[in-house]
Motif scaffolding. Structure first.
Motif, PDB file in Angstrom:
ATOM      1  N   LEU A  23     -33.972  -2.082  -9.344  1.00  0.00           N
ATOM      2  CA  LEU A  23     -35.218  -2.608  -9.923  1.00  0.00           C
ATOM      3  C   LEU A  23     -36.102  -3.273  -8.867  1.00  0.00           C
ATOM      4  O   LEU A  23     -37.329  -3.277  -8.997  1.00  0.00           O
ATOM      5  CB  LEU A  23     -34.908  -3.562 -11.068  1.00  0.00           C
ATOM      6  N   GLU A  24     -35.481  -3.799  -7.828  1.00  0.00           N
ATOM      7  CA  GLU A  24     -36.286  -4.343  -6.727  1.00  0.00           C
ATOM      8  C   GLU A  24     -37.081  -3.232  -6.054  1.00  0.00           C
ATOM      9  O   GLU A  24     -38.262  -3.394  -5.726  1.00  0.00           O
ATOM     10  CB  GLU A  24     -35.392  -5.071  -5.715  1.00  0.00           C
ATOM     11  N   VAL A  25     -36.432  -2.077  -5.883  1.00  0.00           N
ATOM     12  CA  VAL A  25     -37.118  -0.909  -5.331  1.00  0.00           C
ATOM     13  C   VAL A  25     -38.249  -0.481  -6.270  1.00  0.00           C
ATOM     14  O   VAL A  25     -39.372  -0.181  -5.844  1.00  0.00           O
ATOM     15  CB  VAL A  25     -36.128   0.264  -5.124  1.00  0.00           C
ATOM     16  N   ALA A  26     -37.933  -0.448  -7.559  1.00  0.00           N
ATOM     17  CA  ALA A  26     -38.927  -0.034  -8.555  1.00  0.00           C
ATOM     18  C   ALA A  26     -40.132  -0.970  -8.541  1.00  0.00           C
ATOM     19  O   ALA A  26     -41.288  -0.530  -8.624  1.00  0.00           O
ATOM     20  CB  ALA A  26     -38.285  -0.006  -9.945  1.00  0.00           C
ATOM     21  N   LEU A  27     -39.874  -2.266  -8.421  1.00  0.00           N
ATOM     22  CA  LEU A  27     -40.957  -3.250  -8.389  1.00  0.00           C
ATOM     23  C   LEU A  27     -41.804  -3.073  -7.131  1.00  0.00           C
ATOM     24  O   LEU A  27     -43.033  -3.061  -7.171  1.00  0.00           O
ATOM     25  CB  LEU A  27     -40.371  -4.656  -8.446  1.00  0.00           C
ATOM     26  N   GLU A  28     -41.119  -2.911  -6.015  1.00  0.00           N
ATOM     27  CA  GLU A  28     -41.787  -2.714  -4.740  1.00  0.00           C
ATOM     28  C   GLU A  28     -42.704  -1.491  -4.771  1.00  0.00           C
ATOM     29  O   GLU A  28     -43.792  -1.488  -4.210  1.00  0.00           O
ATOM     30  CB  GLU A  28     -40.712  -2.522  -3.655  1.00  0.00           C
ATOM     31  N   ASN A  29     -42.247  -0.438  -5.477  1.00  0.00           N
ATOM     32  CA  ASN A  29     -43.024   0.800  -5.559  1.00  0.00           C
ATOM     33  C   ASN A  29     -44.086   0.767  -6.653  1.00  0.00           C
ATOM     34  O   ASN A  29     -44.850   1.711  -6.800  1.00  0.00           O
ATOM     35  CB  ASN A  29     -42.098   1.987  -5.815  1.00  0.00           C
ATOM     36  N   GLY A  30     -44.090  -0.310  -7.430  1.00  0.00           N
ATOM     37  CA  GLY A  30     -45.095  -0.414  -8.485  1.00  0.00           C
ATOM     38  C   GLY A  30     -44.754   0.372  -9.736  1.00  0.00           C
ATOM     39  O   GLY A  30     -45.615   0.586 -10.590  1.00  0.00           O
ATOM     40  N   TRP A  31     -43.464   0.802  -9.866  1.00  0.00           N
ATOM     41  CA  TRP A  31     -43.093   1.559 -11.065  1.00  0.00           C
ATOM     42  C   TRP A  31     -42.937   0.628 -12.271  1.00  0.00           C
ATOM     43  O   TRP A  31     -43.083   1.059 -13.415  1.00  0.00           O
ATOM     44  CB  TRP A  31     -41.768   2.310 -10.847  1.00  0.00           C
ATOM     45  N   ILE A  32     -42.583  -0.629 -12.021  1.00  0.00           N
ATOM     46  CA  ILE A  32     -42.446  -1.608 -13.101  1.00  0.00           C
ATOM     47  C   ILE A  32     -43.252  -2.863 -12.766  1.00  0.00           C
ATOM     48  O   ILE A  32     -43.609  -3.065 -11.601  1.00  0.00           O
ATOM     49  CB  ILE A  32     -40.973  -2.020 -13.339  1.00  0.00           C
ATOM     50  N   ARG A  33     -43.546  -3.618 -13.778  1.00  0.00           N
ATOM     51  CA  ARG A  33     -44.265  -4.890 -13.593  1.00  0.00           C
ATOM     52  C   ARG A  33     -43.509  -6.000 -14.286  1.00  0.00           C
ATOM     53  O   ARG A  33     -42.794  -5.759 -15.269  1.00  0.00           O
ATOM     54  CB  ARG A  33     -45.668  -4.768 -14.179  1.00  0.00           C
ATOM     55  N   MET A  51     -38.640  -7.865  -2.509  1.00  0.00           N
ATOM     56  CA  MET A  51     -39.232  -8.448  -3.749  1.00  0.00           C
ATOM     57  C   MET A  51     -38.125  -8.679  -4.771  1.00  0.00           C
ATOM     58  O   MET A  51     -37.715  -7.765  -5.459  1.00  0.00           O
ATOM     59  CB  MET A  51     -40.210  -7.418  -4.327  1.00  0.00           C
ATOM     60  N   ALA A  52     -37.657  -9.899  -4.909  1.00  0.00           N
ATOM     61  CA  ALA A  52     -36.564 -10.193  -5.848  1.00  0.00           C
ATOM     62  C   ALA A  52     -37.091 -10.179  -7.277  1.00  0.00           C
ATOM     63  O   ALA A  52     -38.262 -10.471  -7.527  1.00  0.00           O
ATOM     64  CB  ALA A  52     -35.969 -11.553  -5.524  1.00  0.00           C
ATOM     65  N   ILE A  53     -36.213  -9.810  -8.198  1.00  0.00           N
ATOM     66  CA  ILE A  53     -36.586  -9.785  -9.614  1.00  0.00           C
ATOM     67  C   ILE A  53     -36.412 -11.177 -10.217  1.00  0.00           C
ATOM     68  O   ILE A  53     -35.366 -11.804 -10.063  1.00  0.00           O
ATOM     69  CB  ILE A  53     -35.690  -8.791 -10.396  1.00  0.00           C
ATOM     70  N   GLU A  54     -37.446 -11.663 -10.866  1.00  0.00           N
ATOM     71  CA  GLU A  54     -37.380 -12.924 -11.600  1.00  0.00           C
ATOM     72  C   GLU A  54     -36.528 -12.720 -12.859  1.00  0.00           C
ATOM     73  O   GLU A  54     -36.903 -11.939 -13.719  1.00  0.00           O
ATOM     74  CB  GLU A  54     -38.788 -13.354 -12.021  1.00  0.00           C
ATOM     75  N   PRO A  55     -35.391 -13.413 -12.967  1.00  0.00           N
ATOM     76  CA  PRO A  55     -34.510 -13.154 -14.118  1.00  0.00           C
ATOM     77  C   PRO A  55     -35.151 -13.474 -15.477  1.00  0.00           C
ATOM     78  O   PRO A  55     -34.695 -12.983 -16.501  1.00  0.00           O
ATOM     79  CB  PRO A  55     -33.289 -14.041 -13.858  1.00  0.00           C
ATOM     80  N   ASN A  56     -36.212 -14.305 -15.465  1.00  0.00           N
ATOM     81  CA  ASN A  56     -36.844 -14.663 -16.738  1.00  0.00           C
ATOM     82  C   ASN A  56     -38.072 -13.827 -17.066  1.00  0.00           C
ATOM     83  O   ASN A  56     -38.732 -14.053 -18.076  1.00  0.00           O
ATOM     84  CB  ASN A  56     -37.263 -16.134 -16.718  1.00  0.00           C
ATOM     85  N   SER A  57     -38.382 -12.882 -16.213  1.00  0.00           N
ATOM     86  CA  SER A  57     -39.580 -12.065 -16.447  1.00  0.00           C
ATOM     87  C   SER A  57     -39.249 -10.824 -17.264  1.00  0.00           C
ATOM     88  O   SER A  57     -38.271 -10.132 -16.990  1.00  0.00           O
ATOM     89  CB  SER A  57     -40.180 -11.614 -15.123  1.00  0.00           C
ATOM     90  N   VAL A  58     -40.111 -10.569 -18.218  1.00  0.00           N
ATOM     91  CA  VAL A  58     -40.002  -9.326 -18.980  1.00  0.00           C
ATOM     92  C   VAL A  58     -40.435  -8.185 -18.069  1.00  0.00           C
ATOM     93  O   VAL A  58     -41.426  -8.293 -17.354  1.00  0.00           O
ATOM     94  CB  VAL A  58     -40.896  -9.399 -20.238  1.00  0.00           C
ATOM     95  N   LEU A  59     -39.674  -7.106 -18.095  1.00  0.00           N
ATOM     96  CA  LEU A  59     -39.973  -5.960 -17.226  1.00  0.00           C
ATOM     97  C   LEU A  59     -40.594  -4.834 -18.047  1.00  0.00           C
ATOM     98  O   LEU A  59     -40.074  -4.475 -19.110  1.00  0.00           O
ATOM     99  CB  LEU A  59     -38.698  -5.476 -16.539  1.00  0.00           C
ATOM    100  N   ALA A  60     -41.698  -4.312 -17.550  1.00  0.00           N
ATOM    101  CA  ALA A  60     -42.387  -3.230 -18.255  1.00  0.00           C
ATOM    102  C   ALA A  60     -42.709  -2.113 -17.285  1.00  0.00           C
ATOM    103  O   ALA A  60     -43.030  -2.362 -16.126  1.00  0.00           O
ATOM    104  CB  ALA A  60     -43.678  -3.749 -18.875  1.00  0.00           C
ATOM    105  N   PHE A  61     -42.608  -0.904 -17.774  1.00  0.00           N
ATOM    106  CA  PHE A  61     -42.970   0.240 -16.933  1.00  0.00           C
ATOM    107  C   PHE A  61     -44.479   0.206 -16.693  1.00  0.00           C
ATOM    108  O   PHE A  61     -45.250  -0.173 -17.568  1.00  0.00           O
ATOM    109  CB  PHE A  61     -42.542   1.544 -17.624  1.00  0.00           C
TER     110      PHE A  61
END
Lengths: 93, 377
Positions: free
Chosen positions: A78-88, A1-11
């Motif tokens: 952050l890809e790991v974090a996204l995959e695990n649902g820790w961030i949105r 799951m790649a991180i979208e560079p323009n997306s705001v990241l929230a826990f």
């Protein structure tokens, strides 16, 4: 799951990031579970507060730790974090 | 005393607070002790507040509020509020029965972190039969309300021979209810589940078919729903690392204050469990015989004692060793290296036979009347 560079990241609102005095580390808490975080992982996640996009987070960490070239490591974590649902991700506006 | 002097003691991380044995449901797979009707006295609010504080001070961070049915405690919001103030992550493990929207809001305001709702089957008739009371529509409504109010919603479905054929429907129901987590809890055979084992234990083929379905859904649902599959250890050849090793991570407090290294340990004769009314949590955890008895490796008998895997599974489950061999210090007989493994195989065969026999003994439902019968016998 790649991180979208323009997306705001929230826990994630369904997880909790907490300092545990007894363990002397940050942990992520969720239903019946706990993930222990390294110092660097905790530093990264604490910046995912719903106001920053990936480049902001990288810049801030590079500033704080007076270093360069953190992008790949931060993005990988952050890809790991996204995959695990820790961030949105939310679309940057 | 068993256990080496040099065993370093880790801090508890998980406190399971069994607030009560009262429950409006009668699930035949309940892990509560058979004689629970003999232990209906409960700790006071003050006792629980103290236990929460003491355990938190020891390092416990995950709190399970369970029972019986924890909602029957009037002081639940008070306990939740205290837990939140202490910094616990609180998990309400509930049947959902009687959980109104008002109560959900009250608990949210008090700081409850998550609600786990059980559903016995995706089919109303079977759900209500297993629960022993009409509850299906109410549970689904509660699941929806839990989501509505911003909690992570965990659905728990206990799996056994009566519902394992509904695995696909169970997963579809979890998707329909938008569960964030789904626990497919293959029945563990203690307490009432042990009594009803012949009716509950699926065959190997049933397990494999159900697991294949569950794993496929699990893959497809990645990122949307986390699916936990609790392994049915009878069909494994190595035991589970029960409680992560007794006295290392988990602390259970029964409704009357008995402190247990695992929630089934009450039924072990010869285990002197301390009570929080008499001892502090710190004292219990660090100094009591029950909690020290199975720490480290010195207590182990062969084949565990010299086994290269002993630090992986800690010899398996003490309760299972007792139930099958009469001695809680033996290797968990699930292990292929246990001289008693054949006992597990006999039970598997007996369940298969019982499954094919329409005249098989009916389920014994978990209620006070049946519990008193067990206590008297």
């Amino acid at each position: 799951m790649a991180i979208e560079p323009n997306s705001v990241l929230a826990f994630s609102p369904t997880h909790r990031l907490q300092w545990e005095e007894a363990q002397q580390k940050y942990v992520i808490l969720y239903p019946e579970g706990m993930v222990e975080l390294s110092e660097s992982a905790a530093e990264i996640l604490r910046l995912c507060d719903g106001t920053r996009i990936l480049p902001d987070i990288v810049a801030e960490l590079e500033r704080k730790f007076e270093t360069t070239d953190l992008k790949d490591d931060v993005e990988e974590f952050l890809e790991v974090a996204l995959e695990n649902g820790w961030i949105r991700e939310r679309l940057h506006h | 005393m068993a256990g080496s002097e040099s065993v370093s003691i880790t801090n508890p991380r998980w406190l399971l607070a069994e607030l009560t044995y009262r429950c409006p449901l009668q699930c035949p797979y309940c892990s509560n002790p058979l004689d629970f009707a003999e232990h209906l006295d409960e700790l006071s609010t003050e006792d629980w507040l103290r236990v929460l504080s003491e355990a938190r001070e020891m390092g416990a961070v995950q709190l399970g509020l369970s029972g019986g049915e924890p909602l029957t405690r009037q002081d639940l919001p008070t306990l939740v509020r205290h837990a939140r103030q202490l910094g616990y992550y609180s998990n309400l493990i509930t049947s959902g029965y009687g959980l109104t929207e008002e109560k959900i809001l009250e608990l949210k305001e008090a700081g409850l972190d998550h609600i786990q709702v059980s559903i016995q089957s995706p089919e109303k008739t079977l759900n209500d039969r297993l629960a022993g009371t009409e509850s299906f529509e109410g549970k689904k409504a509660v699941a929806r309300l839990v989501k509505k109010h911003g909690y992570p919603m965990v659905l728990c479905v206990v799996i056994h021979r009566q519902n394992i054929h509904q695995m696909r429907e169970i997963l579809e129901m979890a998707i329909e209810l938008q569960a964030d987590y789904l626990e497919l809890a293959n029945t563990q055979y203690y307490g009432w589940a042990h009594v009803n084992r012949d009716a509950l234990l699926p065959t190997r083929e049933q397990f494999e078919e159900a697991e294949a379905i569950a794993q496929r859904y699990k893959m497809d649902l990645r990122g949307r729903m986390k699916v936990y599959y609790v392994v049915p250890d009878y069909y494994e050849d190595r035991p589970k690392a029960c409680m992560n090793g007794w006295g290392t991570t988990f602390l259970t407090i029964a409704p009357d204050g008995l402190a247990l290294p695992c929630h089934a340990a009450r039924e072990l004769p010869g285990l002197e469990c301390p009570n929080v009314k008499d001892m502090s949590v710190r004292d219990i955890w660090l100094n009591s015989a029950a909690f020290n008895q199975f720490r480290g490796y010195d207590w182990m008998k062969e084949p565990c004692r010299s086994c290269p895997e002993r630090s992986k599974d800690f010899g398996g489950c003490r309760c299972q060793a007792f139930l099958f061999t009469g001695n809680m210090t033996n290797a968990d007989p699930v292990c292929a290296l246990s001289p008693h493994r054949s006992k597990i195989d006999e039970v598997i065969a007996a369940a298969r036979t019982a499954g094919a026999d329409p005249g098989t003994r009916p389920l014994v439902f978990r209620n006070v009347r049946n519990s008193k019968r067990f206590a008297d016998s």
